[in-house]
Design a protein around this motif. Structure first.
Motif, PDB file in Angstrom:
ATOM      1  N   GLU A  21       0.819  -1.189  -0.163  1.00 19.01           N
ATOM      2  CA  GLU A  21       0.150  -0.134   0.079  1.00 19.01           C
ATOM      3  C   GLU A  21       0.857   1.199  -0.040  1.00 19.01           C
ATOM      4  O   GLU A  21       0.416   2.216  -0.422  1.00 19.01           O
ATOM      5  CB  GLU A  21      -0.981   0.091   1.186  1.00 19.01           C
ATOM      6  CG  GLU A  21      -0.316   0.216   2.586  1.00 19.01           C
ATOM      7  CD  GLU A  21      -1.187   0.127   3.969  1.00 19.01           C
ATOM      8  OE1 GLU A  21      -1.615   1.051   4.344  1.00 19.01           O
ATOM      9  OE2 GLU A  21      -1.715  -1.065   3.958  1.00 19.01           O
ATOM     10  N   ARG A  22       2.036   1.286   0.504  1.00 19.86           N
ATOM     11  CA  ARG A  22       3.040   2.340   0.457  1.00 19.86           C
ATOM     12  C   ARG A  22       3.439   2.559  -0.865  1.00 19.86           C
ATOM     13  O   ARG A  22       4.276   3.568  -1.275  1.00 19.86           O
ATOM     14  CB  ARG A  22       4.081   1.947   1.566  1.00 19.86           C
ATOM     15  CG  ARG A  22       3.510   2.304   2.949  1.00 19.86           C
ATOM     16  CD  ARG A  22       4.625   1.956   4.005  1.00 19.86           C
ATOM     17  NE  ARG A  22       4.024   2.240   5.256  1.00 19.86           N
ATOM     18  CZ  ARG A  22       4.282   1.572   6.263  1.00 19.86           C
ATOM     19  NH1 ARG A  22       5.383   0.581   6.510  1.00 19.86           N
ATOM     20  NH2 ARG A  22       3.554   1.759   7.378  1.00 19.86           N
ATOM     21  N   GLY A  23       3.542   1.539  -1.869  1.00 23.73           N
ATOM     22  CA  GLY A  23       3.920   1.769  -3.306  1.00 23.73           C
ATOM     23  C   GLY A  23       5.259   1.963  -3.474  1.00 23.73           C
ATOM     24  O   GLY A  23       6.219   1.392  -3.094  1.00 23.73           O
ATOM     25  N   ASP A  24       5.384   2.950  -4.392  1.00 25.51           N
ATOM     26  CA  ASP A  24       6.823   3.355  -4.845  1.00 25.51           C
ATOM     27  C   ASP A  24       7.515   4.471  -4.012  1.00 25.51           C
ATOM     28  O   ASP A  24       8.579   4.904  -4.231  1.00 25.51           O
ATOM     29  CB  ASP A  24       6.652   4.133  -6.283  1.00 25.51           C
ATOM     30  CG  ASP A  24       6.254   2.822  -7.234  1.00 25.51           C
ATOM     31  OD1 ASP A  24       6.658   1.814  -7.043  1.00 25.51           O
ATOM     32  OD2 ASP A  24       5.690   3.349  -8.284  1.00 25.51           O
ATOM     33  N   ARG A  25       6.985   4.874  -2.948  1.00 27.01           N
ATOM     34  CA  ARG A  25       7.660   5.592  -1.873  1.00 27.01           C
ATOM     35  C   ARG A  25       8.839   5.022  -1.527  1.00 27.01           C
ATOM     36  O   ARG A  25       9.170   3.913  -1.157  1.00 27.01           O
ATOM     37  CB  ARG A  25       6.538   5.641  -0.418  1.00 27.01           C
ATOM     38  CG  ARG A  25       5.620   6.729  -0.574  1.00 27.01           C
ATOM     39  CD  ARG A  25       4.920   6.720   0.811  1.00 27.01           C
ATOM     40  NE  ARG A  25       5.960   6.986   1.838  1.00 27.01           N
ATOM     41  CZ  ARG A  25       5.675   6.553   3.139  1.00 27.01           C
ATOM     42  NH1 ARG A  25       4.452   6.149   3.277  1.00 27.01           N
ATOM     43  NH2 ARG A  25       6.549   6.825   3.917  1.00 27.01           N
ATOM     44  N   PRO A  26       9.959   5.656  -1.439  1.00 27.73           N
ATOM     45  CA  PRO A  26      11.263   5.076  -1.063  1.00 27.73           C
ATOM     46  C   PRO A  26      11.335   4.807   0.438  1.00 27.73           C
ATOM     47  O   PRO A  26      11.004   5.333   1.276  1.00 27.73           O
ATOM     48  CB  PRO A  26      12.503   6.428  -1.406  1.00 27.73           C
ATOM     49  CG  PRO A  26      11.498   7.420  -1.161  1.00 27.73           C
ATOM     50  CD  PRO A  26      10.114   7.185  -1.724  1.00 27.73           C
ATOM     51  N   ALA A  27      11.953   3.479   0.524  1.00 28.77           N
ATOM     52  CA  ALA A  27      12.024   2.867   1.678  1.00 28.77           C
ATOM     53  C   ALA A  27      13.563   2.732   2.158  1.00 28.77           C
ATOM     54  O   ALA A  27      13.949   3.133   3.468  1.00 28.77           O
ATOM     55  CB  ALA A  27      11.671   1.283   1.694  1.00 28.77           C
ATOM     56  N   LEU A  28      14.522   2.951   1.236  1.00 31.32           N
ATOM     57  CA  LEU A  28      15.881   2.537   1.585  1.00 31.32           C
ATOM     58  C   LEU A  28      16.735   3.067   0.323  1.00 31.32           C
ATOM     59  O   LEU A  28      16.582   2.623  -0.751  1.00 31.32           O
ATOM     60  CB  LEU A  28      16.380   0.948   1.679  1.00 31.32           C
ATOM     61  CG  LEU A  28      17.831   0.648   1.847  1.00 31.32           C
ATOM     62  CD1 LEU A  28      18.391   1.266   3.177  1.00 31.32           C
ATOM     63  CD2 LEU A  28      18.011  -0.657   1.924  1.00 31.32           C
ATOM     64  N   VAL A  29      17.663   4.009   0.848  1.00 34.37           N
ATOM     65  CA  VAL A  29      18.628   4.752  -0.153  1.00 34.37           C
ATOM     66  C   VAL A  29      19.918   3.983   0.229  1.00 34.37           C
ATOM     67  O   VAL A  29      20.234   4.423   1.429  1.00 34.37           O
ATOM     68  CB  VAL A  29      18.572   6.225  -0.092  1.00 34.37           C
ATOM     69  CG1 VAL A  29      19.547   6.925  -1.006  1.00 34.37           C
ATOM     70  CG2 VAL A  29      17.069   6.802  -0.553  1.00 34.37           C
TER      71      VAL A  29
END
Length: 256
Positions: A21-29
């Motif tokens: 549900e959080r989709g393409d939001r960045p999680a880890l750079v």
């Protein structure tokens, strides 16, 4: 492929239950590895690779060595192992081949996941242990490319018993899924991460669980992790509007 209901109460469930549900939001750079993982991409690659690992013969409770140099690689490799029902054995990249081989034999590991920069050491250690396959997160001689796992026909992932399933093999003993979730909760106590937080991680992969717990905690909370690979690079905190930083002794500190 999404995590199934059989993962409820495990690290996989707690970390990734809201990833789609959080989709393409960045999680880890991953600054050192040069990758940006969105939530959907991360959970999709983990579950597809876990399916591929099962296709290649991985079995529940089987130990898989994780010998990698970046936070992104450690996150992807470890959670792939856990989703496949296995037990991950984090390995300090500083170990010599003979030291690493001894640890692999002690763990009775049959699979080893590495990165191209460490592949030569991984192959040497595997040859002196019971490891049957070495998988590399990127092309490397005499290894199986991790991307191959993503192309295999999907298969069901094993049911996990959250009460008894081990997650990690560490130098001090085994850590259960509950134990790793407990370490995540312990890290969270002084900062109470939220979706708006950006965490600057300067810890490197080693033979412990702190970096794994940190990334797992952040992903479960919907925060963003910026892995700087051992140092707070000039301007990084400003560029990413960092709100929480890693400190000595496996602690987190809120800076804004």
């Amino acid at each position: 492929m999404k995590p199934t209901a059989s993962t409820t109460g495990t690290v996989i469930h707690d970390v990734f239950r809201r990833a789609y549900e959080r989709g393409d939001r960045p999680a880890l750079v991953d600054l050192r590895g040069g990758h940006v993982y969105g939530y959907r991409r991360l959970v999709t690659e983990v579950t597809r690779a876990a399916s591929g690992l099962v296709r290649r013969g991985a079995r529940r409770d089987q130990v898989v060595g994780v010998h990698v140099s970046t936070a992104g690689a450690q996150t992807l490799a470890t959670h792939t192992v856990l989703a496949a029902g296995g037990v991950a054995a984090p390995i300090d990249p500083a170990l010599k081949p003979e030291e690493m081989a001894a640890w692999l034999r002690a763990c009775d590991a049959r699979t080893l996941i590495t990165t191209p920069d460490l592949a030569e050491t991984a192959i040497q250690a595997a040859e002196a242990s019971r490891v049957r396959q070495v998988i590399s997160l990127g092309p490397a001689l005499d290894t199986i490319d991790f991307r191959t796992l993503l192309t295999l026909e999907p298969t069901a992932l094993p049911a996990l018993d959250a009460k008894r399933q081990d997650a990690l093999v560490l130098a001090g003993g085994r850590l259960s899924h509950a134990g790793l979730l407990g370490r995540m909760a312990e890290l969270d106590l002084p900062v109470r991460l939220a979706e708006s937080d950006v965490v600057l991680a300067t810890w490197l992969p080693d033979g412990g669980c702190d970096l794994l717990a940190l990334v797992g905690l952040s992903v479960s909370k919907g925060a963003l992790v910026v892995a700087a690979g051992g140092a707070d690079l000039p301007g990084t905190s400003y560029d990413f509007s960092v709100t929480v930083v890693t400190g000595p002794g496996g602690t987190l500190e809120r800076v804004r």
